[in-house]
Design an enzyme around this catalytic site. Structure first.
Site, PDB file in Angstrom:
ATOM      1  CB  VAL A 219      -2.736   2.751  -6.205  1.00 23.29           C
ATOM      2  CG1 VAL A 219      -4.076   3.469  -6.308  1.00 23.29           C
ATOM      3  CG2 VAL A 219      -2.758   1.808  -5.033  1.00 23.29           C
TER       4      VAL A 219
ATOM      5  CG  ASP B 109      -1.486  -3.799   5.479  1.00 25.47           C
ATOM      6  OD1 ASP B 109      -0.543  -3.633   6.282  1.00 25.47           O
ATOM      7  OD2 ASP B 109      -1.381  -3.600   4.254  1.00 25.47           O
TER       8      ASP B 109
END
Lengths: 1244, 88
Positions: free
Chosen positions: A31, A138
């Site tokens: 990220v 998730d």
């Protein structure tokens, strides 16, 4: 997996997203913090690199992203875009503030209401997503973002839409692939064995989240394969077993959510949310979210580490914690230890027990925690302990077969905990319960005898023995157990059972901690007896918690408030108020934060009030203690609380004066208060003085008195003190007198006194003495006239400045400014002027202006820029300058094609009207637009066309055409040709007589001078350029405002080049004013940039901030890459000087990208130079050389000597010592040619 | 200053530069000159260097030139430690 080398910082994805820095990595990619060049906003980008089956993955992700985009829920983090750039797939998401649940869980489990609130919000998001057919798959603590929105906890679920990655990984090699995802602990059983996933997979994950929030760790932890096996096979330990205060319904819910078989889990996330909402409360989130992770630190096992980390929460209790730690260690080796933990209310007993819980958790020692109360009698705590114990250690039931029925009879709760079945096999002793409920004869247990008793036991003794047997069974296998009983003073008989355990089970691995309040405990209380009996017993430790020392309060405050530094005397005042009791301190801080009185200013915490507000909870608690006292004592304490105002204590003699009761009785009553820990007794100067144990207690008692009576008493005290003082210097009595005057409402007297004190304090350089008094007075000073209040604020500000507390001084001056607005009194003006002087010394010009009564336009403050900015933003291009031609107006606003159209129309009109001069003027205009667009050939063609049109006719407009041609050649870099054209124009102009002056001649002469100025500027001949521009302005006087403002901007440029900074600033000021008035936002932004550059040369770095902000706001609304780049280069330089290096790098990169996209070479050179500087500062000399070299190359090409010098200097600094002289020599020669003293300084 | 390493020339050169900056009201440059003077002076006059470094830091910090102020701050810290060590 992503290879980070593929994605370097600074890379631009799809020519839109600049990756600025990495935020984190995970199984689903890396990220980045990125900047969106199109929408000009900061975003988070998840870059997904090479994966097996990437085509499939891309299809899946695209589909999921589309689905997620359809979801609208405040608890869901949206996906702005999914796309690919070369080999990289990436998702664009908003950049979030706040912390992840993982951060919050680092120090340990959460309060149960908070855990339930987080679970509730997540369940609601899941319910919404599942309703739309989207599954997360998730869910884990890293994917939950927590922040405070309008004071309430807001949980957002991240990474919806990434499940295809999980699928691809899972499709790899079964469970091995699951392991590769990095977080096997958060997989559902069906994910591990490769079954179908559905919404209930998310519910399992929600169960895991709740479990971890409650217990502090996931149910299964360990190494890869073992965890996966446990997920599919092992039953998790119930959370209630590990957290005794967990409500049963929540315990059941978590167990249900964690069912292996999906069909046994709750069917709907909405139902789960409803069930959680009963227990949910996010009010504690604010404290935890601002609290640094380390402050909730727990004990850890191991020598040195213990000493460092065991002091996480119970600050100032190092010794006690170490002693407890030692007892815990001893108990583990089968030596029962008893700790009697006593202390007054609020001393931190419960906090110590909390620390013990954490210590036990980390050492895998089970701990059973309970508290005594009057309602549940002596057996109540043991019922809880045994129920929890049997739940955790069901195997203990095997040792209790014989007495199971009796135990269940006495403790029905045990029926459901494994003993039920055993109990049903045998009837309980019919006499047991009957005997218990009857008034059975009490006998003390015989010492030293174990269970083999021969005499007949009374029913009560038999019940006691049942408990001993049960506890013995719990530790029969040698596993240590800790048992804590809080508030034991509420039920003395429970303590007798503890003593029994202590004596009967000496060789058990048991630690029993009994916590109780010892103030006011009668001498015959069971605890007192226990204290006496076991005083010297080696297995018993008596810990009495006293007040925390003042020097520990700094750390305590840091714990409450996070890492920011509290103000110097904040800890001291908190200690004074709380009397060293951490619970009181915590409540006071919490109340002050909640009421907004404890504020963070300039990096430190500051109490914006004279006194800490006392929260209601604390008042109720203390009032409860007072209710237990006899009436006579309460009355004495009330009077004492009045006498003790200001000094914290009162003399017995003074109290006796005000009471009719005999002195002996009074002394006896006060002794009782001393025994209860409410007062402390001292002997000062021959008199007996009582002090309240905490100022909060005194205030609670004081506020309980009826107001009229209170004021009367204070007036009396003030009058008496006045008689005693009579001009003598006595600090303590002075303080007391002031406090009495305030409380009595005698504000006028109090003000006079405070002003005198402030003057004395200022003269003696002891500001602190007067500051607290001033602040206390100002809190109640609303009824005073404005002048008097203003005087007090000014005095406060002066004293705060004296002790270098800028925050406090600023606050006082701001209040002074507000007071000045209330009245027109001339005395206020004087005070305002003095205040303005102080504000200026602090560098607060705006405030100084306000104190002087200046409106924003009167001063050159940032407010001026702000006002102009707002006005400009509201302007529409066409309406901005009525006197301008339409074409000029479009030109000014950068609408060049529309400007060209308008000039063409005007030219056609002039042609049809056979107005040659007008047609020539329009041709000049057209040439100007073409030149601006970079179409130099076309611009020159317009000029040629004009000159051909003129032919041999005599018109002054021909000079204008020569001037325009010269300007075009200048812009195109053909300076020689420009010079020739200027000569031709000049010669032509000379053929027209100077006198009498005509506007036409002046206009073309001005144009000629402007072109000359541009040429000189391009040649670096600053003085000549200045002269040319000044002549141009003289010719242009009173004519075209827009042209004049542009000329002034160029003039400023020339003056800056010549090193005349103040002259340049003057020109810029005028130019900015004109441009502002006309709405020329482009021109204004350029003006700001130049102004910032000059201010930087003058070292006015901080002052340039506001102007830069205004410039940045302007370029936001203007769609002009060249300007964007220019402003961002200046902004980046500013950031770099302010030591904000990474941000400076970001701004420079943005500027470079924008400039290179727009082909703006000059801005590109500046951006490269800045990038070189940034690289140099960051210790990357090679990059610095590369960027600076680039800058020098471009600058040399364009003749930008300033940039060239800057680049050469960077190169010199980044080069090895051997290469430096040559570069410096080049810089020096450039600087000599340029003749700018500031650059000469740089080189020197 | 009579040292053989040319420190005196450098110091005087910086003084001239500082005066030049002063006359141009280039405050940041004045601060930078002071910082450089402190560095030059360090081997010869620790206390004098410390004073100059402190002046430079205050000036630069007040102007908002934090990067350079931090450098001056580092020098102040280093010189303070050396000064203390010498006194002890």
């Amino acid at each position: 997996m992503v290879h980070t080398s593929l994605v370097q910082d600074g890379r631009i994805l799809r020519e839109r997203y600049v990756l600025e820095r990495e935020l984190g990595q995970g199984g689903a990619g890396v990220v980045y913090h990125a900047f969106d060049l199109v929408d000009e906003r900061e975003v988070a980008i998840r870059v997904i690199g090479d994966h097996p089956g990437r085509d499939l993955l891309e299809v899946g992700l695209r589909y999921e992203a589309k689905q997620v985009r359809g979801l609208e829920h405040p608890g869901l983090v949206p996906i702005f875009e999914f796309n690919r750039d070369g080999d990289l797939l990436f998702l664009v998401m908003p950049l979030l503030e706040g912390r992840t649940l993982r951060d919050l869980l680092l120090p340990g489990p959460l309060p149960i209401p908070l855990a339930a609130e987080i679970g509730r919000q997540v369940a609601e998001v899941l319910a919404h997503a599942h309703g739309e057919g989207v599954i997360h798959r998730d869910l884990k603590p890293e994917n939950l973002n927590l922040s405070m929105v309008d004071g309430a906890l807001h949980v957002r679920v991240m990474d919806f839409g990434l499940s295809p990655i999980a699928d691809v990984q899972a499709a790899g090699e079964g469970s091995q692939a699951a392991l590769s995802m990095g977080t096997p602990e958060y997989l559902a059983p069906e994910q591990v064995w490769g079954g179908d996933t559905d919404p209930r997979t998310d519910l399992y994950a929600l169960g895991l989240l709740l479990y971890e929030c409650i217990v502090g760790r996931p149910p299964f932890v360990g190494t890869g394969q073992a965890v996966l096996q446990a997920i599919t096979e092992a039953t998790p330990v119930r959370p209630a077993v590990l957290r005794t205060d967990l409500p049963r319904a929540l315990d059941l819910l978590v167990v249900e959510l964690l069912a292996k078989d999906p069909s046994r889990r709750p069917g709907d996330a909405g139902d789960v949310a409803k069930r959680l909402s009963l227990y949910a409360d996010g009010s504690t989130a604010a404290t935890l979210l601002i609290e640094p992770a380390r402050s909730r630190g727990a004990w850890t096992l191991g020598g040195e580490a213990d000493a460092r980390t065991m002091l996480g929460k119970a600050i100032g209790r190092d010794r006690e914690l170490r002693a407890l730690d030692a007892r815990l260690t001893t108990a583990r080796s089968s030596r029962l230890q008893l700790v009697l933990l006593s202390g007054a209310i609020g001393m931190g007993k419960t906090t110590l027990l909390d620390e013990l819980v954490l210590a036990c958790q980390q050492r895998s020692i089970e701990l059973l925690r309970t508290r005594a109360d009057e309602d549940h009698g002596r057996l109540g705590p043991f019922e809880e302990v045994l129920t929890a114990g049997m739940a955790r250690r069901p195997e203990a039931a095997g040792d209790l077969v014989e007495i199971a029925a009796d135990l269940v009879e006495v403790f029905p709760a045990l029926n459901r905990e494994g003993l039920g079945e055993l109990a049903s096999r045998r009837e309980p002793d019919p006499q047991l319960f009957a005997g218990l409920s009857a008034a059975a004869p009490r006998r003390r247990p015989r010492r030293g005898v174990r269970t083999e008793v021969t005499r007949e036991l009374s029913p009560r003794e038999r019940v006691d023995m049942l408990i001993v047997r049960a506890v013995e069974a719990l530790v029969a296998d040698g596993r240590p157990l800790a048992l804590t009983i809080d508030d034991a003073h509420l039920c003395g008989e429970t303590v007798e059972l503890v003593e029994l355990l202590f004596r009967r089970l000496p060789h058990s691995p048991l630690l029993i901690v009994v916590a109780y309040q010892d103030d006011g405990l009668p001498p015959n209380h069971a605890l007192r007896r226990l204290e006496r009996c076991l005083r010297a017993h080696p297995r018993c430790l008596r810990q009495r918690l006293g007040p925390i020392a003042p020097e520990r309060y700094d750390r305590l405050l840091a714990q409450f408030l996070g890492s920011e530094q509290p103000e110097l005397d904040l800890a001291e005042s908190l200690h004074h108020q709380s009397g060293g009791r951490p619970l009181f301190a915590r409540e006071l801080v919490r109340a002050a934060l909640e009421s907004g009185l404890l504020i963070r200013r300039e990096g430190s915490w500051y109490l914006d009030a004279a006194l800490w507000p006392v929260p209601r909870s604390l008042r109720v608690q203390l009032a409860g203690t007072l209710n237990e006292l006899e009436d006579g004592l309460v009355t004495a304490l009330r009077t004492g609380s009045v006498l003790a105002v200001g000094s914290g204590g009162f003399e017995l003699g003074h109290l006796a004066e005000l009471h009719t009761r005999p002195r002996n009785l009074l002394v006896r009553q006060l002794e009782h208060a001393v025994n209860r820990g409410m007062l402390t007794e001292h002997r000062e100067g021959g008199a007996v003085v009582y002090r309240f144990s905490s100022e909060v207690l005194r205030r609670v008692i004081h506020d309980d008195i009826h107001e009229a009576a209170r004021r009367k008493l204070h007036r009396f005290c003030a009058a008496r003190l006045r008689k005693i003082i009579r001009g003598e210097e006595d600090v303590a009595r002075d303080d007391a007198l002031f406090a009495h005057l305030l409380e009595a409402g005698e504000l006028a007297d109090a003000r006079t006194w405070a002003v005198a004190l402030a003057q004395r304090a200022a003269a003696e350089h002891r500001p602190l003495r007067a500051l607290s008094k001033l602040s206390a007075l100002l809190e109640v000073a609303d009824s005073l006239p404005a002048v008097e209040r203003a005087e007090l604020y000014l005095a406060s500000a002066e004293l705060e400045l004296m002790r270098k507390e800028h925050g406090g001084a600023l606050s006082a001056l701001q209040r002074l400014a507000a007071t000045l607005d209330e009245s027109d009194d001339s005395r206020l003006e004087q005070l305002g002027t003095r205040g303005a002087g102080l504000a200026r010394t602090m560098g607060k010009r705006q405030l100084a202006d306000r104190l002087l009564g200046l409106r924003p336009q009167d001063g050159h403050s940032a407010e001026l820029e702000l006002a102009a900015k707002v006005e400009l933003a509201a302007l529409r291009p066409v309406s901005s300058a009525r006197s301008m031609s339409v074409g000029d107006n479009h030109f000014m606003h950068g609408e060049l094609s529309r400007a060209r159209e308008a000039y063409e129309n005007a030219r056609r009109r002039a042609k049809s009207e056979r107005d040659l001069d007008e047609e020539l003027r329009q041709l000049c205009n057209l040439s100007r637009v073409a030149s601006k667009l970079g179409h130099y050939e076309s611009a020159l063609n317009y000029c040629r066309e004009g000159l051909e049109l003129v032919g041999s006719r005599r018109t002054v407009e021909r000079v204008g055409l020569w001037a325009q041609a010269a300007e075009t050649h200048c812009a195109a870099g053909f300076l020689d040709r420009a010079w020739g054209e200027l000569q031709a124009g000049g010669a032509d102009l000379e053929t027209y007589p100077r006198e009498p002056r005509t506007p036409e001649r002046d206009a073309v002469a001005a144009a000629l001078e402007r072109s000359a100025g541009a040429l000189f500027l391009a040649r670096g001949e600053a003085e000549a350029a200045i002269e040319a521009y000044e002549r141009c302005l003289a010719l242009n006087a009173g004519q075209q405002r827009w042209t004049a403002s542009s000329v002034r901007l160029h003039l400023a440029q020339a003056r800056a080049l010549a090193g005349d900074a103040s002259g340049a600033l003057r020109s810029l000021e005028r130019a900015a004013k004109d441009k502002g008035a006309m709405g020329d936002r482009r021109g204004l932004a350029r003006t700001y940039c130049l102004r910032v550059r000059i201010m930087r040369d003058l070292g006015m770095i901080e002052d340039a901030s506001d102007i830069l902000d205004a410039a940045r706001d302007l370029v936001k609304v203007l769609d002009e890459p060249r300007l964007f780049a220019l402003v961002h280069v200046e902004y980046g330089r500013h950031l770099l000087l302010g030591a904000r290096v990474p941000e400076a790098g970001g701004a420079a990169r943005r500027a470079r990208d924008m400039a290179s996209r727009a082909g703006a070479q000059a801005e590109l050179a500046r951006a490269e130079e800045l990038l070189g500087l940034v690289a140099l500062t960051e210790g990357r000399p090679e990059d610095a050389r590369r960027h600076a070299g680039e800058a020098v190359t471009i600058a040399d090409k364009l003749g930008m000597r300033e940039v060239s010098i800057g680049g050469l200097l960077v190169m010199a600094e980044a080069s090895p010592a051997g290469g430096r002289p040559e570069l410096l020599a080049r810089a020096r020669s450039e600087s000599e040619v340029l003749g700018n003293p500031f650059r000469e300084l740089d080189v020197a | 200053m009579g040292s053989g390493d040319g420190a005196s020339d450098e110091y005087v050169g910086l003084e001239v530069l500082s005066n030049q900056a002063q006359s141009l009201v280039a405050q940041r440059h004045v601060g930078l000159c002071q910082l450089a003077q402190a560095v030059v002076l360090t081997p010869h006059d620790l206390r004098g260097a410390l004073d100059l470094a402190k002046l430079a830091e205050t000036r630069l910090r007040r102007l908002g030139a934090m990067l350079e102020a931090d450098r001056a701050g580092e020098l102040v810290a280093e010189l303070t430690i050396r000064d203390r060590a010498r006194t002890l």
